[in-house]
Design an enzyme around this catalytic site. Sequence first.
Site, mmCIF file in Angstrom:
data_model
loop_
_atom_site.group_PDB
_atom_site.id
_atom_site.type_symbol
_atom_site.label_atom_id
_atom_site.label_comp_id
_atom_site.label_asym_id
_atom_site.label_seq_id
_atom_site.Cartn_x
_atom_site.Cartn_y
_atom_site.Cartn_z
ATOM 1 N N LYS A 22 24.906 -42.890 -0.701
ATOM 2 C CA LYS A 22 25.365 -44.204 -1.185
ATOM 3 C C LYS A 22 26.122 -44.059 -2.508
ATOM 4 O O LYS A 22 27.220 -44.592 -2.666
ATOM 5 C CB LYS A 22 24.155 -45.113 -1.375
ATOM 6 C CG LYS A 22 24.388 -46.319 -2.252
ATOM 7 C CD LYS A 22 23.089 -47.060 -2.474
ATOM 8 C CE LYS A 22 23.163 -48.112 -3.542
ATOM 9 N NZ LYS A 22 23.235 -47.571 -4.910
ATOM 10 N N ASN A 23 25.526 -43.333 -3.450
ATOM 11 C CA ASN A 23 26.123 -43.284 -4.794
ATOM 12 C C ASN A 23 27.444 -42.528 -4.822
ATOM 13 O O ASN A 23 28.242 -42.728 -5.731
ATOM 14 C CB ASN A 23 25.129 -42.683 -5.800
ATOM 15 C CG ASN A 23 23.980 -43.638 -6.068
ATOM 16 O OD1 ASN A 23 24.108 -44.843 -5.879
ATOM 17 N ND2 ASN A 23 22.848 -43.107 -6.492
ATOM 18 N N ARG A 93 26.501 -53.057 -8.604
ATOM 19 C CA ARG A 93 26.724 -52.296 -9.836
ATOM 20 C C ARG A 93 28.012 -51.466 -9.760
ATOM 21 O O ARG A 93 28.801 -51.400 -10.703
ATOM 22 C CB ARG A 93 25.522 -51.359 -10.032
ATOM 23 C CG ARG A 93 25.414 -50.808 -11.413
ATOM 24 C CD ARG A 93 24.963 -51.870 -12.377
ATOM 25 N NE ARG A 93 25.356 -51.569 -13.734
ATOM 26 C CZ ARG A 93 25.609 -52.490 -14.648
ATOM 27 N NH1 ARG A 93 25.525 -53.771 -14.349
ATOM 28 N NH2 ARG A 93 25.950 -52.153 -15.849
ATOM 29 N N CYS A 117 20.928 -53.965 -9.068
ATOM 30 C CA CYS A 117 19.495 -54.021 -9.346
ATOM 31 C C CYS A 117 19.272 -54.178 -10.851
ATOM 32 O O CYS A 117 19.982 -53.587 -11.653
ATOM 33 C CB CYS A 117 18.813 -52.743 -8.869
ATOM 34 S SG CYS A 117 18.856 -52.544 -7.083
ATOM 35 N N ARG A 122 21.709 -53.265 -18.749
ATOM 36 C CA ARG A 122 22.521 -52.210 -18.127
ATOM 37 C C ARG A 122 23.897 -52.217 -18.787
ATOM 38 O O ARG A 122 24.853 -52.783 -18.274
ATOM 39 C CB ARG A 122 22.607 -52.422 -16.607
ATOM 40 C CG ARG A 122 21.254 -52.332 -15.934
ATOM 41 C CD ARG A 122 21.326 -52.223 -14.437
ATOM 42 N NE ARG A 122 21.759 -50.909 -13.997
ATOM 43 C CZ ARG A 122 21.670 -50.479 -12.737
ATOM 44 N NH1 ARG A 122 21.159 -51.251 -11.814
ATOM 45 N NH2 ARG A 122 22.098 -49.269 -12.400
ATOM 46 N N PRO A 123 24.014 -51.585 -19.943
ATOM 47 C CA PRO A 123 25.260 -51.662 -20.708
ATOM 48 C C PRO A 123 26.403 -50.874 -20.065
ATOM 49 O O PRO A 123 26.164 -49.986 -19.248
ATOM 50 C CB PRO A 123 24.883 -51.034 -22.054
ATOM 51 C CG PRO A 123 23.718 -50.161 -21.777
ATOM 52 C CD PRO A 123 23.000 -50.727 -20.584
ATOM 53 N N ILE A 124 27.657 -51.214 -20.468
ATOM 54 C CA ILE A 124 28.811 -50.441 -19.993
ATOM 55 C C ILE A 124 29.644 -49.952 -21.191
ATOM 56 O O ILE A 124 30.816 -49.623 -21.044
ATOM 57 C CB ILE A 124 29.688 -51.251 -19.007
ATOM 58 C CG1 ILE A 124 30.125 -52.582 -19.643
ATOM 59 C CG2 ILE A 124 29.006 -51.477 -17.690
ATOM 60 C CD1 ILE A 124 31.357 -53.138 -18.993
ATOM 61 N N ASP A 310 15.603 -42.992 -9.461
ATOM 62 C CA ASP A 310 15.620 -43.680 -8.168
ATOM 63 C C ASP A 310 14.493 -43.248 -7.231
ATOM 64 O O ASP A 310 14.356 -43.794 -6.132
ATOM 65 C CB ASP A 310 16.970 -43.455 -7.469
ATOM 66 C CG ASP A 310 18.034 -44.415 -7.968
ATOM 67 O OD1 ASP A 310 17.728 -45.259 -8.823
ATOM 68 O OD2 ASP A 310 19.181 -44.329 -7.475
ATOM 69 N N ARG A 407 20.795 -52.606 1.225
ATOM 70 C CA ARG A 407 21.912 -52.179 0.370
ATOM 71 C C ARG A 407 22.060 -50.663 0.369
ATOM 72 O O ARG A 407 23.147 -50.148 0.132
ATOM 73 C CB ARG A 407 21.673 -52.640 -1.083
ATOM 74 C CG ARG A 407 21.869 -54.109 -1.303
ATOM 75 C CD ARG A 407 21.759 -54.437 -2.770
ATOM 76 N NE ARG A 407 22.479 -53.426 -3.535
ATOM 77 C CZ ARG A 407 22.262 -53.160 -4.817
ATOM 78 N NH1 ARG A 407 21.359 -53.819 -5.478
ATOM 79 N NH2 ARG A 407 22.956 -52.241 -5.440
HETATM 80 C C1 UD1 Z 1 21.488 -44.516 -12.958
HETATM 81 C C2 UD1 Z 1 20.938 -43.146 -12.709
HETATM 82 C C3 UD1 Z 1 21.389 -42.765 -11.343
HETATM 83 C C4 UD1 Z 1 20.891 -43.830 -10.361
HETATM 84 C C5 UD1 Z 1 21.298 -45.251 -10.785
HETATM 85 C C6 UD1 Z 1 20.668 -46.360 -9.993
HETATM 86 C C7 UD1 Z 1 20.561 -41.424 -14.395
HETATM 87 C C8 UD1 Z 1 21.138 -40.707 -15.552
HETATM 88 N N1 UD1 Z 1 21.382 -42.285 -13.767
HETATM 89 O O1 UD1 Z 1 22.898 -44.423 -12.782
HETATM 90 O O2 UD1 Z 1 20.950 -41.474 -11.012
HETATM 91 O O3 UD1 Z 1 21.397 -43.576 -9.088
HETATM 92 O O4 UD1 Z 1 20.912 -45.449 -12.107
HETATM 93 O O5 UD1 Z 1 19.338 -46.483 -10.229
HETATM 94 O O6 UD1 Z 1 19.435 -41.225 -14.028
HETATM 95 N N2 UD1 Z 1 23.965 -46.437 -20.561
HETATM 96 C C9 UD1 Z 1 24.464 -46.828 -21.786
HETATM 97 N N3 UD1 Z 1 25.785 -47.215 -21.842
HETATM 98 C C10 UD1 Z 1 26.602 -47.196 -20.749
HETATM 99 C C11 UD1 Z 1 26.068 -46.796 -19.506
HETATM 100 C C12 UD1 Z 1 24.731 -46.425 -19.441
HETATM 101 O O7 UD1 Z 1 23.768 -46.836 -22.785
HETATM 102 O O8 UD1 Z 1 27.783 -47.535 -20.873
HETATM 103 C C13 UD1 Z 1 22.530 -46.042 -20.456
HETATM 104 C C14 UD1 Z 1 21.723 -46.970 -19.572
HETATM 105 O O9 UD1 Z 1 21.191 -48.066 -20.288
HETATM 106 C C15 UD1 Z 1 20.645 -46.030 -19.053
HETATM 107 C C16 UD1 Z 1 21.329 -44.666 -19.006
HETATM 108 O O10 UD1 Z 1 22.488 -44.784 -19.821
HETATM 109 O O11 UD1 Z 1 19.574 -45.968 -19.971
HETATM 110 C C17 UD1 Z 1 21.740 -44.199 -17.617
HETATM 111 O O12 UD1 Z 1 22.651 -45.125 -17.071
HETATM 112 P P1 UD1 Z 1 23.727 -44.706 -15.990
HETATM 113 O O13 UD1 Z 1 23.542 -43.274 -15.592
HETATM 114 O O14 UD1 Z 1 25.057 -45.165 -16.415
HETATM 115 O O15 UD1 Z 1 23.326 -45.632 -14.826
HETATM 116 P P2 UD1 Z 1 23.854 -45.533 -13.401
HETATM 117 O O16 UD1 Z 1 25.213 -44.956 -13.308
HETATM 118 O O17 UD1 Z 1 23.582 -46.868 -12.795
#
Ligand code: UD1
Length: 428
Positions: A22-23, A93, A117, A122-124, A310, A407
């Site tokens: 999926k990812n 997401r 989810c 969930r910052p960007i 996950d 999903r």
């Molecule tokens: C994360 C998981 C991924 C999983 C997905 C869904 C990790 C490192 N990543 O990916 O394996 O498939 O969740 O559950 O395990 N963050 C920031 N700023 C940003 C982006 C992220 O501070 O711009 C922080 C988040 O708050 C979090 C961490 O980085 O604590 C990991 O986030 P990220 O890897 O970006 O999340 P996903 O890509 O959704």
Amino acid sequence: MRKFLIKGGKPLCGEVSISGAKNSAVAIIPATILADSPCILENIPDISDVQAMFEILEQMGATVERLDATTYKVDATTVTITNVFFPQVGNMRASYYLLGALLGQKHTANVLMPGGCEFGERPINLHLKGFKSLGADYSVSGGLNAVISVQTEKLVGGYIYMDVVSVGATMNIMLAAVKAEGTTVIENAAREPHVVDLANFLNMMGANIKGAGTSTVKITGVKELHGVTYSIIPDQIEAGTYMTAVAATHGTAVIKNIIPKHLEPIFSKLVDMGIKISINYDEDSITVDATEKFHACDVTTAPHPGFPTDMQPQFVVLLAMAEGTGIIREQVWESRFQYVSELQKTGMNIVIQSVKKKDDFLLIQGGKKLKGAEMTATDLRAGAAMIIAALCTDAESTISNINFIERGYDCVIEKFRNLGADIQRIED
Ligand code: UD1
């Protein structure tokens, strides 16, 4: 309301074949926007997040043709829309990958704030910091339907250090940087298998990305990318989920179509617990044998090659079926224990030890007999954990909010049934 009705009590046995990741799929599908000819994507899972991503691309002007159950032809050369405000965007997401792909190809993008989810904030910011270092301006409008806008005259390679390892930001910056002028370096990059898969896809298209899978990724910009035929990797988390389900029910089964290396962080924990694992490298399969007793362990989630966040909810159920007391620490997300009260309905003995945000941990007392329960999926992986919990009881359980589970799990009913589970989808 659609629900899963599950009658537990039988060990899962037999074999299950793992679908495409999926990812990977949700990043590689928008990456086709960067190609100047159509792509053929193979091993695509039939899950709702993937269908939503195809629908978004079609609404942007692309043509998507399903060639067989898992193969799609995507012609994104006709994409004209860069204002992406379709409802599907706000529910997923991964729609943030449209920002990187559109910025890389069209130098402009306006995308509805992505959903997905909820595990707390969930910052960007790291995605935006990366785009900025490539020369792009960005803005985020406030309010309910917030829009992220990025644009630039031209993209120029930059240096990005990430103070937090982020899968999404690593992949998004790769998408934006492949066609930039000059070289981009991402330091402290994520090393997840899907990061490598996206890099392999882009490199086949003509990109020059080195170091994916390590913490330093170097991208030398190229002028053009061409369409390719590409088969995405098997899903690490789907494989881990079935391994955990088989183990939790004290069953034995062969998990097929996997990449053993990707599963090391998961099966090493199973081995620590006394569960028998054998890997068949020739056949890309792994056998799980949990017919004998196994004991608890401590688990801490971390970016790859650490234990995946996950897999955290599914392991809670496994620890509840083990002997002794297990500990789960979540170190990636601030708030990923919301599902615990649902699992407790089965009589599971889980205590949340509150410290502060990311330092909270779970104590799981194993060996307690579980009872049937009416549970509600709170997110994708928690939903999978609830299926496993239901299979570990001797009674009937229901799970609602199954759209979360659909999903990310391809043919979930069929695959669990093949392992001997009594599970059906019902209309309530
Ligand atoms: C994360 C998981 C991924 C999983 C997905 C869904 C990790 C490192 N990543 O990916 O394996 O498939 O969740 O559950 O395990 N963050 C920031 N700023 C940003 C982006 C992220 O501070 O711009 C922080 C988040 O708050 C979090 C961490 O980085 O604590 C990991 O986030 P990220 O890897 O970006 O999340 P996903 O890509 O959704």
